[in-house]
Design a protein around this motif. Structure first.
Motif, short mmCIF file in Angstrom:
data_model
loop_
_atom_site.label_atom_id
_atom_site.label_comp_id
_atom_site.label_asym_id
_atom_site.label_seq_id
_atom_site.Cartn_x
_atom_site.Cartn_y
_atom_site.Cartn_z
N MET A 1 91.95 79.48 34.82
CA MET A 1 91.54 78.74 36.02
C MET A 1 92.74 78.07 36.63
O MET A 1 93.56 77.49 35.95
CB MET A 1 90.51 77.67 35.66
CG MET A 1 90.12 76.85 36.87
SD MET A 1 89.60 75.17 36.47
CE MET A 1 91.18 74.39 36.26
N VAL A 3 93.94 75.47 39.93
CA VAL A 3 93.57 74.60 41.04
C VAL A 3 94.80 74.47 41.92
O VAL A 3 95.85 74.03 41.48
CB VAL A 3 93.12 73.21 40.55
CG1 VAL A 3 92.82 72.33 41.74
CG2 VAL A 3 91.90 73.34 39.67
N ASN A 288 82.71 69.09 42.77
CA ASN A 288 82.25 69.59 41.47
C ASN A 288 81.10 70.58 41.62
O ASN A 288 80.96 71.51 40.81
CB ASN A 288 81.84 68.43 40.57
CG ASN A 288 83.03 67.84 39.82
OD1 ASN A 288 83.96 68.55 39.45
ND2 ASN A 288 83.00 66.53 39.61
N TRP A 290 80.87 72.71 44.17
CA TRP A 290 81.54 73.95 44.56
C TRP A 290 82.23 74.59 43.36
O TRP A 290 82.26 75.82 43.23
CB TRP A 290 82.54 73.67 45.67
CG TRP A 290 81.92 73.11 46.91
CD1 TRP A 290 80.65 73.31 47.35
CD2 TRP A 290 82.53 72.23 47.86
NE1 TRP A 290 80.42 72.62 48.51
CE2 TRP A 290 81.55 71.95 48.86
CE3 TRP A 290 83.78 71.65 47.98
CZ2 TRP A 290 81.81 71.11 49.94
CZ3 TRP A 290 84.05 70.81 49.06
CH2 TRP A 290 83.07 70.56 50.03
N ARG A 291 82.80 73.78 42.48
CA ARG A 291 83.41 74.32 41.27
C ARG A 291 82.36 75.06 40.44
O ARG A 291 82.60 76.17 39.94
CB ARG A 291 84.04 73.20 40.44
CG ARG A 291 85.28 72.57 41.05
CD ARG A 291 85.77 71.39 40.22
NE ARG A 291 86.11 71.79 38.86
CZ ARG A 291 87.28 72.29 38.50
NH1 ARG A 291 88.24 72.44 39.40
NH2 ARG A 291 87.49 72.64 37.25
N LEU A 296 83.30 77.14 37.36
CA LEU A 296 84.23 76.18 36.79
C LEU A 296 83.50 74.93 36.34
O LEU A 296 82.51 74.52 36.94
CB LEU A 296 85.32 75.81 37.80
CG LEU A 296 86.21 76.96 38.29
CD1 LEU A 296 87.20 76.45 39.32
CD2 LEU A 296 86.94 77.61 37.13
N GLN A 307 93.26 66.78 43.73
CA GLN A 307 93.04 68.12 44.27
C GLN A 307 92.55 68.09 45.72
O GLN A 307 92.23 69.12 46.28
CB GLN A 307 92.03 68.87 43.40
CG GLN A 307 92.46 69.01 41.96
CD GLN A 307 91.35 69.52 41.06
OE1 GLN A 307 90.30 69.94 41.53
NE2 GLN A 307 91.59 69.50 39.76
N ILE A 323 90.07 75.69 45.38
CA ILE A 323 89.63 75.85 43.99
C ILE A 323 89.62 77.33 43.64
O ILE A 323 88.95 78.12 44.32
CB ILE A 323 88.21 75.29 43.79
CG1 ILE A 323 88.06 73.89 44.41
CG2 ILE A 323 87.85 75.24 42.31
CD1 ILE A 323 86.61 73.46 44.57
N GLY A 325 88.88 80.20 40.65
CA GLY A 325 88.37 80.57 39.34
C GLY A 325 89.03 81.85 38.87
O GLY A 325 90.08 82.25 39.39
#
Length: 369
Positions: A1, A3, A288, A290-291, A296, A307, A323, A325
Motif C-alpha cells: 500500500m 499513500v 477512511n 474512501w480507503r 485499505l 495525507q 490514496i 491500494g
C-alpha cells in the motif's frame, strides 16, 4: 500500500407532488427479492423503538430537537392509515406507530428530527444495512440505485433494504424502508422496520404518509421556512471545464455529475461530483471511508492529516488526498461552500489514475461556484 502526496506528478496551471401514478411507478420498479432498493422522496421513518434509539442514533449527531421552521407532526395536520396504531412518543420520536399483520407480524414506524450533523445518506444506509445483518455497499453502488423524488420541502432519499439479522424474529424484522432529508438546519428521518411481507404491503401507505408530513411542514409557512430556498437552488451554482478525453455520463440521483476517462486494456476511471447540505462529516471519516472502498485499513487522525494537502483555486481552497491500494487508486478533492460540501473523486487502476491526475487537478482548478 502506498499513500501519495496529492501534488505528486501533478502539474498546476494558473414541489411536493406525488400522484398515484408516480407512486405506482416507483413501487412497480421494485423487485421484491432485490436486496437493496433506493427511492428518492421526502422524509421517511428511521430511528428504532424507544429501547433501541440510543444505539441507532447516527454518529456525529447533534442533540435531538425540534428544528426551527418545522412544525410538530400532529394528527390534525397529517393523515395516517386507519390500521396504524399510535404509540407513546419518546424524547427521540416526533411520531410513532405500530402496524399489525397476520400470524403476529408487526412493523414499527417512526419520524425523528436531528441536527445537520446526523451523517450523510451513504453512512446512514450502511448503518441500516448493518442493523439487518447485511454487508455495507459502496458509494458508487448507492449512486447507481438511488432515485430522486422532489417535494416542496426539498429532496429526500428513500431506501428499501432487506435482510434478517442473526437470531431475529422474522415476524418482527427483515426489512427497513427509510428516508432521509436535510433541510437548512435539520436532518429528518422516517423509518418503517418489521416483517418483510408486511412492510412491503405497507409501502404505498408509508410513502403517502411521508408526503402528508411534508405537506404539513410546508403549510405552516413559518418565516424561516418561507425564506428557505429549494435544496437544488443551492446545488446548481457550479461550473467547470471538462478535460479533453473525458466523457460526461448521465449522473445518478446521488451524483451531481459523472464522468469517465479511459484506462488501458478497456478499463476506465470513474469520476464523480457529489454534494450534500451541511459539512458532510469529518475529513477523517470521509478519507477512511474512501480507503475502505479500495481495500485499505483506516488510519488515525494524525496520520490522515499528513495525507491531506490544500489546493487553492480562484474561488476557494480545496482539501485533497491521494490514496493508492494494491491495484486501485483514488484521488479526491473537497470543499465546503455556502452551506454545502462538494466531493470530487476519481477512482480507477493505479497507473491510469497516475496518468490522469494532471487533468483531474486542472478540472478542480476550473470549478466555479
Amino acid at each position: 500500500m502506498k499513500v501519495r502526496g496529492f501534488f505528486d506528478s501533478a502539474r498546476f496551471g494558473s414541489g411536493l407532488v406525488i400522484c398515484p401514478a408516480l407512486v405506482a411507478i416507483l413501487l412497480a420498479g421494485c423487485e421484491k427479492n432485490s436486496e437493496i432498493k433506493v427511492y428518492r422522496v421526502s422524509k421517511a421513518p428511521l430511528e428504532e423503538s424507544a429501547s433501541q434509539q440510543q444505539d441507532a442514533m447516527p454518529t456525529n449527531t447533534a442533540a435531538p430537537r425540534m428544528p426551527g421552521g418545522l412544525a410538530a407532526t400532529s394528527s390534525a395536520a397529517v393523515t395516517t392509515p386507519p390500521n396504524w396504531e399510535p404509540q407513546p412518543l419518546s424524547q427521540m420520536r416526533q411520531a410513532s406507530f405500530l402496524v399489525r399483520g397476520g400470524n403476529g407480524a408487526i412493523a414499527d414506524i417512526s419520524f425523528v428530527s436531528l441536527g445537520t450533523a446526523a451523517g450523510n445518506v451513504f453512512d446512514n444506509v450502511n448503518r441500516w444495512l448493518d442493523q439487518l445483518g447485511q454487508p455495507p455497499i459502496t458509494e458508487q453502488k448507492l449512486g447507481d440505485i438511488a432515485q430522486r423524488l422532489r417535494t416542496s420541502l426539498g429532496d429526500a432519499v428513500i431506501v428499501d433494504l432487506a435482510g434478517l439479522p442473526k437470531d431475529a424474529d422474522p415476524a418482527k424484522d427483515g426489512r427497513i424502508i427509510a428516508a432521509m432529508m436535510t433541510t437548512a438546519d435539520s436532518t429528518l428521518f422516517f423509518k418503517m422496520r418489521g416483517n418483510a411481507d408486511l412492510t412491503e404491503a405497507q409501502k404505498g401507505d408509508f410513502i403517502k404518509w411521508v408526503a402528508s408530513v411534508c405537506s404539513a411542514q410546508v403549510e405552516t409557512k413559518s418565516p424561516q421556512m418561507a425564506a428557505m430556498p429549494p435544496r437544488d437552488a443551492g446545488a446548481a451554482q457550479i461550473k467547470w471545464e471538462m478535460p479533453e478525453g473525458w466523457t460526461e455520463v448521465p449522473p445518478s440521483s446521488m451524483r451531481y455529475a459523472s464522468f469517465s476517462a479511459p484506462a488501458e486494456e478497456g478499463g476506465k476511471i470513474d469520476i464523480s461530483i457529489v454534494t450534500f447540505p451541511g459539512d458532510g462529516g469529518s475529513d477523517a471519516d470521509n478519507v477512511n471511508r474512501w480507503r475502505g472502498q479500495i481495500g485499505l485499513a483506516p488510519v488515525d487522525e494524525n496520520t490522515l492529516n499528513s495525507q491531506i494537502a490544500p489546493l487553492k483555486t480562484a474561488d476557494t481552497t480545496f482539501s485533497t488526498t491521494d490514496i493508492a491500494g494494491d491495484k486501485t487508486r483514488t484521488i479526491a478533492a473537497w470543499a465546503r461552500h455556502d452551506g454545502r460540501v462538494w466531493f470530487f473523486k476519481a477512482t480507477g487502476p493505479n497507473a491510469a489514475v497516475e496518468k490522469e491526475k494532471p487533468n483531474f487537478v486542472k478540472f478542480i482548478e476550473s470549478v466555479r461556484f
